[in-house]
Design a protein around this motif. Structure first.
Motif, PDB file in Angstrom:
ATOM      1  N   LEU A  60      33.438  80.117  75.537  1.00 52.93           N
ATOM      2  CA  LEU A  60      33.701  81.092  74.233  1.00 52.93           C
ATOM      3  C   LEU A  60      35.124  81.059  73.911  1.00 52.93           C
ATOM      4  CD1 LEU A  60      31.716  84.105  76.221  1.00 52.93           C
ATOM      5  CD2 LEU A  60      30.883  82.550  74.355  1.00 52.93           C
ATOM      6  N   PRO A  61      35.207  81.632  72.632  1.00 55.50           N
ATOM      7  CA  PRO A  61      37.058  81.829  72.217  1.00 55.50           C
ATOM      8  C   PRO A  61      37.301  83.034  72.830  1.00 55.50           C
ATOM      9  CG  PRO A  61      35.266  82.619  70.688  1.00 55.50           C
ATOM     10  CD  PRO A  61      34.515  82.113  71.545  1.00 55.50           C
ATOM     11  N   ILE A  62      38.893  82.773  73.342  1.00 54.52           N
ATOM     12  CA  ILE A  62      39.467  83.946  73.920  1.00 54.52           C
ATOM     13  C   ILE A  62      40.323  84.941  72.766  1.00 54.52           C
ATOM     14  CG2 ILE A  62      41.546  84.549  75.461  1.00 54.52           C
ATOM     15  CD1 ILE A  62      40.603  81.937  77.177  1.00 54.52           C
ATOM     16  N   VAL A  63      39.890  86.076  72.631  1.00 54.74           N
ATOM     17  CA  VAL A  63      40.488  86.826  71.602  1.00 54.74           C
ATOM     18  C   VAL A  63      41.970  87.004  72.081  1.00 54.74           C
ATOM     19  CG1 VAL A  63      40.530  89.141  70.811  1.00 54.74           C
ATOM     20  CG2 VAL A  63      38.354  88.251  71.668  1.00 54.74           C
ATOM     21  N   ALA A  64      42.835  86.763  70.743  1.00 57.67           N
ATOM     22  CA  ALA A  64      44.313  86.819  70.741  1.00 57.67           C
ATOM     23  C   ALA A  64      44.661  87.947  70.719  1.00 57.67           C
ATOM     24  CB  ALA A  64      44.882  85.784  69.764  1.00 57.67           C
ATOM     25  N   TYR A  65      45.995  88.059  71.073  1.00 54.62           N
ATOM     26  CA  TYR A  65      46.860  89.162  71.166  1.00 54.62           C
ATOM     27  C   TYR A  65      46.853  90.006  69.766  1.00 54.62           C
ATOM     28  CZ  TYR A  65      50.772  92.431  70.869  1.00 54.62           C
ATOM     29  OH  TYR A  65      51.708  93.374  70.713  1.00 54.62           O
ATOM     30  N   GLY A  66      46.485  91.262  69.416  1.00 60.82           N
ATOM     31  CA  GLY A  66      46.602  91.933  68.122  1.00 60.82           C
ATOM     32  C   GLY A  66      45.179  92.384  67.977  1.00 60.82           C
ATOM     33  N   ASP A  67      44.183  91.907  68.597  1.00 67.27           N
ATOM     34  CA  ASP A  67      42.791  92.303  68.389  1.00 67.27           C
ATOM     35  C   ASP A  67      42.755  93.730  69.060  1.00 67.27           C
ATOM     36  OD1 ASP A  67      39.791  92.767  68.668  1.00 67.27           O
ATOM     37  OD2 ASP A  67      39.666  90.636  67.905  1.00 67.27           O
ATOM     38  N   PRO A  68      42.198  94.804  68.467  1.00 63.97           N
ATOM     39  CA  PRO A  68      41.896  95.977  68.882  1.00 63.97           C
ATOM     40  C   PRO A  68      40.935  96.025  70.087  1.00 63.97           C
ATOM     41  CG  PRO A  68      41.368  95.932  66.354  1.00 63.97           C
ATOM     42  CD  PRO A  68      41.741  94.623  67.038  1.00 63.97           C
ATOM     43  N   VAL A  69      40.147  95.235  70.459  1.00 64.00           N
ATOM     44  CA  VAL A  69      39.366  95.210  71.626  1.00 64.00           C
ATOM     45  C   VAL A  69      40.241  94.959  72.976  1.00 64.00           C
ATOM     46  CG1 VAL A  69      38.933  92.643  71.679  1.00 64.00           C
ATOM     47  CG2 VAL A  69      37.261  94.453  72.509  1.00 64.00           C
ATOM     48  N   LEU A  70      41.569  94.411  72.863  1.00 63.46           N
ATOM     49  CA  LEU A  70      42.315  94.215  73.922  1.00 63.46           C
ATOM     50  C   LEU A  70      43.057  95.572  74.035  1.00 63.46           C
ATOM     51  CD1 LEU A  70      43.873  90.828  73.181  1.00 63.46           C
ATOM     52  CD2 LEU A  70      41.768  91.066  74.909  1.00 63.46           C
TER      53      LEU A  70
END
Length: 198
Positions: free
Chosen positions: A3-13
């Motif tokens: 799966l793609p890993i969500v990068a810094y800046g995404d609200p989910v983090l």
């Protein structure tokens, strides 16, 4: 499936994740995919928010630390990590204790940045495993640190949040570039500013 890993800046983090139950749809497949994604990116831990799912779940394989040495001798903080591979569902860190110690942490969602983070040396944690069996355990050293790092993810906290104001300011440009996708990585990522994958 990787799966793609969500990068810094995404609200989910930055969102506090929710608990799940044993009937969570596709749980086994999700866990399998998280392992595959983590190993592909050469990580030692991966939390569900890092793949865009705001649920209280993370996986850890801290066995690479088992070979760490200090002055040519096995690092005592790495004791017992051979084969340390676990799934944590709905974890609760009940207590953190001991001296704080510094270690250079990195994160698959924040590639190319590593900074010293101070954490307590011992934790007491309760959680469910992949079979929804309940565990109550105590960890110290690297095991405790990796768990604390991943646990922060399900609480919407990144390791960069734990840095000094000055250090965060110095990292602003690098973090902005990561959010924009202006970073070289050798694993799949999803960048929030561009909404693109690569």
């Amino acid at each position: 499936m990787i799966l793609p890993i969500v990068a810094y800046g995404d609200p989910v983090l930055k969102t506090e994740a929710v608990e799940i139950d044993k009937d969570y749809e596709g749980l086994k497949e999700l866990i399998d995919n998280m392992w595959e994604t983590m190993y592909n990116a050469h990580g030692v831990g991966l939390a569900a928010p890092q793949i865009g799912k705001s649920i209280r779940l993370f996986v850890i394989d801290a066995s690479p630390f088992a070979e760490d040495e200090v002055d040519g001798k096995p690092d005592p903080r790495a004791a017992g990590l051979e084969g340390f591979k676990k799934v944590f569902i709905n974890p609760i860190i009940e207590e953190e204790e001991g001296e704080e110690w510094a270690f250079q942490e990195g994160c698959l969602s924040i590639p190319t940045i590593r900074e010293e983070v101070y954490r307590k040396e011992k934790i007491h944690i309760t959680y469910f495993d992949e079979n929804f069996e309940f565990h109550e355990e105590t960890y110290d050293g690297y095991a405790a640190r990796v768990i604390q790092h991943e646990y922060d993810h399900v609480d919407g906290i990144l390791f960069t949040d734990l840095l000094s104001t000055l250090k965060k300011k110095l990292l602003t440009k690098k973090l902005t570039n990561i959010a924009k996708g202006a970073v070289n990585v050798d694993y799949r990522m999803k960048f929030p500013v561009t909404k693109r994958k690569r």
